[in-house]
Design a protein around this motif. Sequence first.
Motif, PDB file in Angstrom:
ATOM      1  N   THR A 510      53.938  37.328  45.276  1.00  9.71           N
ATOM      2  CA  THR A 510      52.519  37.046  45.090  1.00  9.71           C
ATOM      3  C   THR A 510      52.295  35.557  44.940  1.00  9.71           C
ATOM      4  O   THR A 510      52.904  34.909  44.071  1.00  9.71           O
ATOM      5  N   ASP A 511      51.464  34.993  45.798  1.00  8.44           N
ATOM      6  CA  ASP A 511      51.116  33.581  45.739  1.00  8.44           C
ATOM      7  C   ASP A 511      49.768  33.460  45.031  1.00  8.44           C
ATOM      8  O   ASP A 511      48.718  33.719  45.605  1.00  8.44           O
ATOM      9  N   LEU A 512      49.816  33.070  43.763  1.00 11.86           N
ATOM     10  CA  LEU A 512      48.597  33.021  42.953  1.00 11.86           C
ATOM     11  C   LEU A 512      47.581  32.019  43.490  1.00 11.86           C
ATOM     12  O   LEU A 512      46.377  32.177  43.292  1.00 11.86           O
ATOM     13  N   LEU A 513      48.060  30.974  44.188  1.00 14.67           N
ATOM     14  CA  LEU A 513      47.143  29.990  44.744  1.00 14.67           C
ATOM     15  C   LEU A 513      46.278  30.585  45.861  1.00 14.67           C
ATOM     16  O   LEU A 513      45.229  30.041  46.187  1.00 14.67           O
ATOM     17  N   ILE A 514      46.731  31.681  46.427  1.00 14.72           N
ATOM     18  CA  ILE A 514      45.950  32.382  47.441  1.00 14.72           C
ATOM     19  C   ILE A 514      45.204  33.561  46.833  1.00 14.72           C
ATOM     20  O   ILE A 514      44.030  33.791  47.110  1.00 14.72           O
ATOM     21  N   VAL A 515      45.891  34.294  45.958  1.00 20.31           N
ATOM     22  CA  VAL A 515      45.332  35.522  45.397  1.00 20.31           C
ATOM     23  C   VAL A 515      44.124  35.249  44.508  1.00 20.31           C
ATOM     24  O   VAL A 515      43.065  35.878  44.654  1.00 20.31           O
ATOM     25  N   LEU A 516      44.259  34.316  43.579  1.00 18.10           N
ATOM     26  CA  LEU A 516      43.194  34.090  42.596  1.00 18.10           C
ATOM     27  C   LEU A 516      41.893  33.606  43.244  1.00 18.10           C
ATOM     28  O   LEU A 516      40.817  34.144  42.954  1.00 18.10           O
ATOM     29  N   PRO A 517      41.937  32.600  44.133  1.00 20.96           N
ATOM     30  CA  PRO A 517      40.683  32.223  44.807  1.00 20.96           C
ATOM     31  C   PRO A 517      40.100  33.351  45.650  1.00 20.96           C
ATOM     32  O   PRO A 517      38.882  33.488  45.738  1.00 20.96           O
ATOM     33  N   SER A 518      40.991  34.155  46.268  1.00 20.32           N
ATOM     34  CA  SER A 518      40.511  35.273  47.082  1.00 20.32           C
ATOM     35  C   SER A 518      39.748  36.279  46.232  1.00 20.32           C
ATOM     36  O   SER A 518      38.665  36.750  46.618  1.00 20.32           O
ATOM     37  N   VAL A 519      40.293  36.632  45.081  1.00 21.89           N
ATOM     38  CA  VAL A 519      39.614  37.567  44.179  1.00 21.89           C
ATOM     39  C   VAL A 519      38.311  36.959  43.679  1.00 21.89           C
ATOM     40  O   VAL A 519      37.274  37.640  43.591  1.00 21.89           O
ATOM     41  N   PHE A 520      38.350  35.660  43.365  1.00 21.89           N
ATOM     42  CA  PHE A 520      37.150  34.983  42.887  1.00 21.89           C
ATOM     43  C   PHE A 520      36.045  35.018  43.937  1.00 21.89           C
ATOM     44  O   PHE A 520      34.882  35.277  43.625  1.00 21.89           O
ATOM     45  N   ILE A 521      36.412  34.768  45.205  1.00 18.58           N
ATOM     46  CA  ILE A 521      35.427  34.793  46.281  1.00 18.58           C
ATOM     47  C   ILE A 521      34.840  36.195  46.433  1.00 18.58           C
ATOM     48  O   ILE A 521      33.631  36.374  46.641  1.00 18.58           O
ATOM     49  N   GLY A 522      35.705  37.234  46.314  1.00 17.27           N
ATOM     50  CA  GLY A 522      35.214  38.603  46.377  1.00 17.27           C
ATOM     51  C   GLY A 522      34.243  38.909  45.256  1.00 17.27           C
ATOM     52  O   GLY A 522      33.186  39.518  45.471  1.00 17.27           O
ATOM     53  N   LEU A 523      34.586  38.471  44.038  1.00 15.65           N
ATOM     54  CA  LEU A 523      33.701  38.681  42.883  1.00 15.65           C
ATOM     55  C   LEU A 523      32.402  37.898  43.039  1.00 15.65           C
ATOM     56  O   LEU A 523      31.336  38.363  42.616  1.00 15.65           O
ATOM     57  N   LEU A 524      32.490  36.734  43.668  1.00 19.33           N
ATOM     58  CA  LEU A 524      31.297  35.921  43.892  1.00 19.33           C
ATOM     59  C   LEU A 524      30.334  36.653  44.838  1.00 19.33           C
ATOM     60  O   LEU A 524      29.110  36.662  44.610  1.00 19.33           O
ATOM     61  N   GLY A 525      30.890  37.265  45.887  1.00 22.25           N
ATOM     62  CA  GLY A 525      30.051  38.029  46.811  1.00 22.25           C
ATOM     63  C   GLY A 525      29.395  39.212  46.118  1.00 22.25           C
ATOM     64  O   GLY A 525      28.215  39.507  46.351  1.00 22.25           O
ATOM     65  N   ILE A 526      30.159  39.887  45.254  1.00 22.29           N
ATOM     66  CA  ILE A 526      29.606  41.019  44.499  1.00 22.29           C
ATOM     67  C   ILE A 526      28.502  40.548  43.566  1.00 22.29           C
ATOM     68  O   ILE A 526      27.444  41.187  43.438  1.00 22.29           O
ATOM     69  N   ALA A 527      28.728  39.398  42.911  1.00 23.09           N
ATOM     70  CA  ALA A 527      27.726  38.858  41.993  1.00 23.09           C
ATOM     71  C   ALA A 527      26.431  38.516  42.732  1.00 23.09           C
ATOM     72  O   ALA A 527      25.321  38.775  42.234  1.00 23.09           O
ATOM     73  N   GLY A 528      26.565  37.946  43.938  1.00 26.01           N
ATOM     74  CA  GLY A 528      25.375  37.631  44.732  1.00 26.01           C
ATOM     75  C   GLY A 528      24.590  38.881  45.080  1.00 26.01           C
ATOM     76  O   GLY A 528      23.351  38.903  44.985  1.00 26.01           O
ATOM     77  N   ALA A 529      25.302  39.939  45.471  1.00 28.42           N
ATOM     78  CA  ALA A 529      24.629  41.204  45.791  1.00 28.42           C
ATOM     79  C   ALA A 529      23.997  41.805  44.539  1.00 28.42           C
ATOM     80  O   ALA A 529      22.907  42.404  44.609  1.00 28.42           O
ATOM     81  N   TRP A 530      24.661  41.677  43.389  1.00 24.15           N
ATOM     82  CA  TRP A 530      24.126  42.175  42.107  1.00 24.15           C
ATOM     83  C   TRP A 530      22.779  41.529  41.812  1.00 24.15           C
ATOM     84  O   TRP A 530      21.808  42.203  41.462  1.00 24.15           O
ATOM     85  N   ILE A 531      22.725  40.213  41.954  1.00 27.27           N
ATOM     86  CA  ILE A 531      21.496  39.473  41.642  1.00 27.27           C
ATOM     87  C   ILE A 531      20.357  39.872  42.578  1.00 27.27           C
ATOM     88  O   ILE A 531      19.210  40.062  42.157  1.00 27.27           O
TER      89      ILE A 531
END
Length: 637
Positions: A510-531
Motif C-alpha cells: 500500500t502506497d499511502l501517498l497515493i491511497v490517502l489523497p485518493s480517498v480524500f478526493i472521493g470523500l470530497l466528491g461525496i461532500a459536494g454531492a451532500w451539500i
Amino acid sequence: MTDFSYTLLIPLIPLLVFIFTGLFGMKWKPIVSGLIGTVGLAISFMLSLLAGYQYFFASATESFHSIIPFNWLWLSLSDSLQIQMGVLLDPISVMMLVVVTTISFMTHIYSLGYMKGEKGFARFYAFLSLFTFSMLGLVMATNIFQMFIFYELVGACSFLLIGFYYQKPSAVAAAKKAFIVTRFADLGFLIGVLILSFYTGTFDFEKLTQPGSTIFTHVAGLSFMGISALSWAMGLIFAGAAGKSAMFPFHIWLPDAMEGPTPVSALIHAATMVVAGVFTVARLFPIYHFYTPDVLIFIGYVGGFTSLFAAIIAITQFDIKRVLAYSTLSQIGYMMVGLGVSGYGGEAGLGYMAAMFHLFTHAMFKGLLFLAAGAIIHAVHSNYMKDMGGLRKHLPITHITFLAASLAISGIPPFAGFFSKDEILAAAFHSNKLLFYTEYITAGITSFYIFRLYFNIFWGKNTQYKHKPREAPLNMTIPLIFLALASTFGGFIPFHNLIAPDMKPFATHTDLLIVLPSVFIGLLGIAGAWILYKKENDIPEKITVWMGGLYTVTYRKFYIDEIYMFVTKKIIFNRIARPVAWFDRHIVDGFMMGIGAVTVMVSRKIKGLQTGELQQYAFVYVAGVILFVLTFLYYLG
C-alpha cells in the motif's frame, strides 16, 4: 492432475436452455421458462465456482498454466492454419467464468420478479440464456477466430435484448444503433485478425501469446504508411475491443442501450459484454507489450480520455440508468488505463492485475447499481430523478445495497472498488503521470455523480407519490443483498496471487501517498454531492445558470451524436450515397436497360422473317443460293 472436462457443461447448459425454451417456451406457463433458465444458470454458476476453486486454490504449484480440456478441429485452411473450437482455462478465463455466471445467475433470479407479467417472458429468458452461452464461449475461446465468432453472437444477443420491447420505436432505434456501431468496430477486429493470422500462420492464443515466440520474427520489418504490419493488426483488433467496450468514439451506443429491460442493462451493459473489449486486450497482452508497445500506450490514452469524458457527462444526466451507463463507460476506461500502463513480470504487471481486479469488482458493484435502479423504477414507475426523493424510508433494502455499491465505486475503504481502483492509480503513478492525474480527477467526479444520484433518489425532496412505493419482492432483493456483500468484501480477494500477465504471483504494498489523497478526493466528491443534493435547495440551479453554455454542451453529451448524424446524413447520405445512387440508377441501370431495349427493337424487326409460310421460306432460300453463286462467280472471275 485435476480433470476439468466438466467445464464444457458451463456454456453448453445455457445453450440447451435457449434451445429448449425457444422452441417450447410458448407452450407452457411463462414462469416455467424462467425457472428452467434460472436452474440452468445455477448449475453453470456452481460449476464455475468449482472450476475457480480447483484452478486457483487446489493447485500446489506457485504459478499457473493454461489448460485446454477440449479442442476440436473445425476448419483446416492449410497445413499450418487451422480453426479449432475448444475450451481454454487460464487465470483470466477462469475469473471471467465466475464473473459471467455470477451476474447472469443473479439477473435470472431478479428477472423472475422484475419481468413478471411481461409479454414475451419466455422469449426474454431464451435470449438471456443465449447471451450467457455467447459470453462464456468468448472468454473460453482457445483461438482468436473462435473469439471473433462469439463476438458476433454476443452482438446479435445484444440487438435482441436491447430491442426486447420491439413495439417501442426508441427501443428498435437503440438496438439498431448498438448493432451498427459495433459492426463497424468488428470489421476492424476481423481485418486485424486476418492480418495477424496471415503473417503468423496461426489463430491459437497459446502460440500467439507465448513470450519469445519465433512466429513474429519475419513480421518485424513489414510496414504500411510508416506503421508496422503488426501494429496495424493489433490496432484494428483494439478497434473491435473498443466497440464492444464502448470506448470513445464508439461509446454512443451504450447510453441508448438502456432502452432494454433493466436486468439486461445489468447483465450486458455493466458486467459482461462491455468488458469483452478489456478481456480481449488482456488476452493478447503479451503481443501488445512485447511487439506493439506503441499501440498499448494508445490504448491507455483512449481509456484515460473515455473515463474522464464519460464521468463529466454523467454529472448532468437525469435518467438514472443513463447516469449508470456513462459511469460504466468511465470505469471501463479505468480498466483500459490499467492495461495501458502495465509491464509484464512481477510488480511491473501491477496494471494488468489491477485492470482484471477492477473488472471483477466493477461487475459486482455496477451490476448491483443497475439491479437496484430496476427496483427503484419498479417502485416509482419512472427513470427520472425528478420523480424520486426520500425513498430510503420506503425501500430500506434497496437503499442500503445502493449505498454499498456507491461507496464501492467511489473507492472508499473497505469497499471493493477501493482496492482495485487504487491499484490502477498506483500503476499509472509509476508509469504515466498524465494518466495518473487524469484518473485522480475522474475519481473525484465519480464519487460526486454517484452520490448526486444517491441523494436525489433516497434523500432530497419528499416526493408525494401517487402510489406508496414498496420494497421489491424477495426474488429481486436477494440478488441485491448478494451483490452488496460481494461489493463490500470482494476487495479482500488476493488478486495479486491469482492473476498476473506472466501467471506468477507477486507481492503488492500500500502506497499511502497515493491511497490517502485518493480517498480524500472521493470523500470530497461525496461532500459536494451532500451539500448540493441531500436537501432540496436552489444551489444546483444557480450553478447550472452560471455555467451557461458549458452545462448545455455537457448535458447534450458534447453533441457527439449530432456530429455523427451530421456526418451520416449530410455528408455520407447526401454527398456520397445519393450521387452514387443516381449513377447506379441512371448510368449503370440505364446502360443495362438500353441493351434490353435494343434487343427488343431488333427482335421486333426480324421477327417478320418467321411467318410459317413455305413459299416465303423457299423464296428466301433460292434467293440466297443465287446471291451466293453470283458472289462466288464475281470473285472467281
